[in-house]
Design an enzyme around this catalytic site. Structure first.
Site, PDB file in Angstrom:
ATOM      1  N   HIS A 182      26.682   2.190  38.173  1.00 32.18           N
ATOM      2  CA  HIS A 182      26.236   0.872  38.402  1.00 32.18           C
ATOM      3  C   HIS A 182      25.725   0.090  37.227  1.00 32.18           C
ATOM      4  O   HIS A 182      25.790  -1.006  37.085  1.00 32.18           O
ATOM      5  CB  HIS A 182      24.948   1.038  39.386  1.00 32.18           C
ATOM      6  CG  HIS A 182      25.110   1.164  40.911  1.00 32.18           C
ATOM      7  ND1 HIS A 182      24.298   0.789  41.892  1.00 32.18           N
ATOM      8  CD2 HIS A 182      26.367   2.087  41.299  1.00 32.18           C
ATOM      9  CE1 HIS A 182      25.063   1.230  42.966  1.00 32.18           C
ATOM     10  NE2 HIS A 182      25.940   2.108  42.700  1.00 32.18           N
ATOM     11  N   HIS A 227      32.108   9.855  45.511  1.00 32.79           N
ATOM     12  CA  HIS A 227      31.512  10.320  46.605  1.00 32.79           C
ATOM     13  C   HIS A 227      31.798  11.904  46.934  1.00 32.79           C
ATOM     14  O   HIS A 227      31.469  12.216  47.716  1.00 32.79           O
ATOM     15  CB  HIS A 227      32.145   9.628  47.983  1.00 32.79           C
ATOM     16  CG  HIS A 227      31.426   8.106  47.718  1.00 32.79           C
ATOM     17  ND1 HIS A 227      32.137   7.311  48.833  1.00 32.79           N
ATOM     18  CD2 HIS A 227      30.726   7.295  46.968  1.00 32.79           C
ATOM     19  CE1 HIS A 227      31.632   5.915  48.446  1.00 32.79           C
ATOM     20  NE2 HIS A 227      30.745   6.065  47.673  1.00 32.79           N
TER      21      HIS A 227
END
Length: 721
Positions: free
Chosen positions: A95, A263
């Site tokens: 992020h 993920h």
């Protein structure tokens, strides 16, 4: 006089209210803050601090060991999922870097601004404040020898290593800013997670998203994990994923690799009530110690944490790098369900117990989950083909992901010559915009004479040098004169480069380069410098413009033409150029361009005034050429701009006449980008300095300094390593 007992001596709101201040009182006033974001007064380390010098003192081996130990040392105040902070640290690094967008090169992890608002309080960044607090003991220990920007990316990279991935490499060199990036536009929405429709002409056509934005909603890094506007539809989501990642310079294969690799480890959190959380960091009480999203109603940590609202892990073994993501994705059918927090998520039908991951405390198994973006990886035909390739070849998947992660976390660090440290890979990559070294062993004076004898006009020399150098973006260290990519596509055909004139000039430089072995890049800059010296001489000032040889010429093979397209200057106030009429005023566009070029307001003022009298306007137009001696580096632009002899009157879109008050004759024409230097109180103050009778030489010397800064902006080899 009667004393007012109990009256507070502080004028509440006079200094801190967001409602106060000139910009709120007069919203049309030009805001120059974006040109002051690197103000040295905000830097606690002082003007003489050199991060690159501090890095030389860093014990990298010890730092790496300390970070890896931290990853598996769970803290009671914020316990690690399954005893490993890897997933949290990867999300923090992701992020931090993932806000990068190629349209303007802004965002990204290169300056550590995840620490500041608005990013610090974005909904998508919930609980990343905890990740940085966990890293604080390491930052405290190593001090200024490691920046927050470097440490955050390093922690994510080492997390992958700790969980079994062979990473591609890592470079130090990201220097912290000490406040938000004032020039980064995150969108016009007035609320978090406003419907995507607000930043699209048509939300069903992802390519219509407002530029330069890349995320689909205010407060998200990429796409909504529950689907477009929170409505699950994997095929529709796939189209938005493709556009979003393309705006980060990622192709389809890199997109699938990053989605799957991100993920493969970690989990989402939604096993609680979101209404129990305290406000975001920017809105939290002082007693929260700068943290947000705290839960003082229920336990709120570990398996009870609420972050995205989605609950669960993607793989059976979320702290191991493996092929579990694709194994589960292809093995089971998936259906929509709701998390305990009410979020929509995809869960497998009739999953075997042994395929379920344990909860974060290792006490019970629970269903794995997929987001709408994950389902897009098998519903979209192109993504599915790539996913099947990765599923069948785990080693290939690991290699592609490692390279994509490196690109994600290093894209805004600039070319490879800026990389630092023992983990830097040796390979040149096309997205690093590699440029071979040029010659430095030639007689500059002799080459200068060859240029002077070439028949090129000084205007041609100056204009070509400017057009070559103006592409530099300090946001991601791309563009600039080094490499002379102005002679390659797509730059050679850009409208703003006046291709017909440019090709005529390049033919001369390319022939001279072939004869002498001096790079075209050096010849272009040297020619521009010679033009400036001549113009100064015509203004009565002898000056030598600094020149540093050594630029190389890039090749077509090592130029990613598609990713260079966003560097096209569709506006350039320095040459009074607009590719078309824009709703954003010319002066606002000028500030954006100057900010990307890392210019101060004073440098911008000086350069615009100088370029006007040099006669370098696009197409040779006369707007803003406030002088009778075009080609001489005089201060006439400022003298006539500030002269009350002239009345300014609109004459068309972005156009004005300067009419003589005495005889009524139009003396000059101008654009908003010219007249703002006389109408903005701050810019007029600078213009008045240069208009003074005693500033003629100062103006020339200041112009030369600013010009040299632009010409050398991408010469990272001139910076002490």
């Amino acid at each position: 006089m009667t004393e007012l007992v109990g009256t507070c001596p502080v004028r509440h709101g006079s200094h801190t209210s967001m409602e106060a201040g000139p910009k709120n009182w007069w919203p049309k006033a030009l805001n120059l803050d974006i040109l002051a974001q690197h103000d040295t007064k905000t830097n606690p380390l002082g003007a003489d601090f050199s991060y690159r010098e501090e890095l030389k003192k860093l014990d990298v081996e010890a730092l790496v060991a300390d970070v890896k130990e931290l990853l598996v040392t769970s803290q009671d105040w914020w316990p690690a999922d399954w005893g490993h902070y890897g997933g949290l640290m990867i999300r923090m690094a992701w992020h931090s870097a993932g806000t990068y967008r190629i349209a303007d090169g802004r965002g990204g992890g290169g300056t550590g601004t995840l620490r500041f608002e608005p990013l610090n309080s974005w909904p998508d960044n919930a609980n990343l404040d905890k990740a940085r607090r966990l890293l604080w003991p390491i930052k405290k220990k190593y001090g200024n020898k490691i920046s927050w920007a470097d440490l955050m990316i390093l922690a994510g990279t080492l997390s992958y290593e700790s969980m079994g991935l062979k990473t591609y490499g890592y470079s130090f060199g990201r220097e912290d800013l000490w406040g938000p990036e004032k020039d980064t536009y995150w969108g016009s929405e007035s609320e978090w997670l406003a419907p995507s429709d607000e930043r699209y002409e048509n939300v069903d056509e992802p390519e219509t998203m407002e530029n330069p934005l890349a995320a689909v909603q205010m407060g998200l890094i990429y796409v909504n994990p529950e689907g477009v506007n929170g409505k699950p539809d994997p095929l529709k989501t796939a189209a938005h994923v493709r556009e979003t990642f393309a705006r980060m310079a990622m192709n389809d294969e890199e997109t699938v690799a990053l989605t799957a690799g991100g993920h493969t480890v970690g989990r989402t959190h939604g096993n609680g009530r979101a209404e129990n959380l305290s406000p975001v960091p920017a809105g939290a009480n002082m007693s929260e110690a700068g943290l947000g999203w705290n839960n003082h109603v229920s336990r709120g940590v570990g398996k009870d944490t609420v972050t995205s609202g989605i609950e669960g892990a993607w793989t059976t073994n979320p702290t191991q790098w493996d092929n579990g993501y694709f194994e589960l994705l292809f093995k089971y059918e998936w259906e929509l369900r709701h998390s305990p927090a009410g979020a929509q998520q995809w869960e497998p039908i009739n999953i075997a117990e042994e395929d379920k991951p344990f909860d974060v405390e290792g006490t019970a198994r629970q269903n794995p989950i997929m987001t709408d973006a994950d389902m897009a990886m098998i519903k979209d035909p192109v993504y599915r083909e790539i996913s099947e390739r990765f599923y069948n070849d785990p080693e290939y998947f690991s290699e592609v992901f490692a390279r994509a992660w490196f690109k994600l976390t290093h894209r805004d660090l600039g070319p490879r010559e800026r990389y630092i440290g023992p983990m830097v890979p040796n390979e040149d990559l096309i997205w690093q915009d590699p440029v071979p070294a040029g010659r430095t062993d030639y007689d500059v004076a002799a080459i200068s004479q060859r240029i002077l004898d070439s028949g090129l006009s000084f205007t041609d020399m100056i204009t070509t040098a400017w057009d070559s150098a103006r592409t530099y973006r300090d946001s991601d260290k791309r563009g600039g004169a080094n490499g002379a990519r102005i002679r390659l596509e797509p730059q050679r055909s850009w409208h703003g480069n006046e291709p017909e004139r440019l090709n005529r000039v390049l033919a001369v430089y390319e022939a001279l380069s072939a004869e002498t072995g001096v790079s075209v890049a050096d010849l272009i800059v040297l020619g521009g410098n010679l033009g400036i010296e001549d113009a100064a001489r015509k203004a009565g000032v002898e000056v030598s413009v600094p020149f540093h040889p050594g630029r190389g010429d890039a090749t077509d093979e090592w130029t990613d033409a598609d990713s260079f397209a966003p560097l096209e200057p569709v506006h350039d106030a320095f040459r009074n150029y607009l590719k078309k009429d824009y709703t954003v005023p010319a002066e606002e566009l000028m500030l954006d361009r100057a900010s990307l070029m890392n210019l101060t307001a004073v440098e911008m003022t000086c350069l615009v005034g100088g370029m006007r009298v040099l006669g370098t306007n696009f197409g040779g137009t006369s707007e803003g050429v406030f002088t009778d001696t075009v080609g001489a580096l005089t201060n006439d632009f400022f003298v006539n701009l500030t002269d009350m002899l002239y009345v300014w009157e609109p004459s068309g879109f972005n156009l004005y006449n300067l009419r003589n008050r005495t005889n009524g004759q139009v003396r000059f024409t101008a654009t908003r980008a010219d007249l703002v230097f006389g109408s903005s109180s701050i810019l007029r103050a600078y213009a008045e300095v240069y208009a003074q009778d005693d500033s003629k030489e100062k103006f020339v010397h200041d112009f030369v300094a600013a010009w040299t800064k632009v010409m050398n902006a991408d010469r990272f080899d001139l910076v002490a390593a």
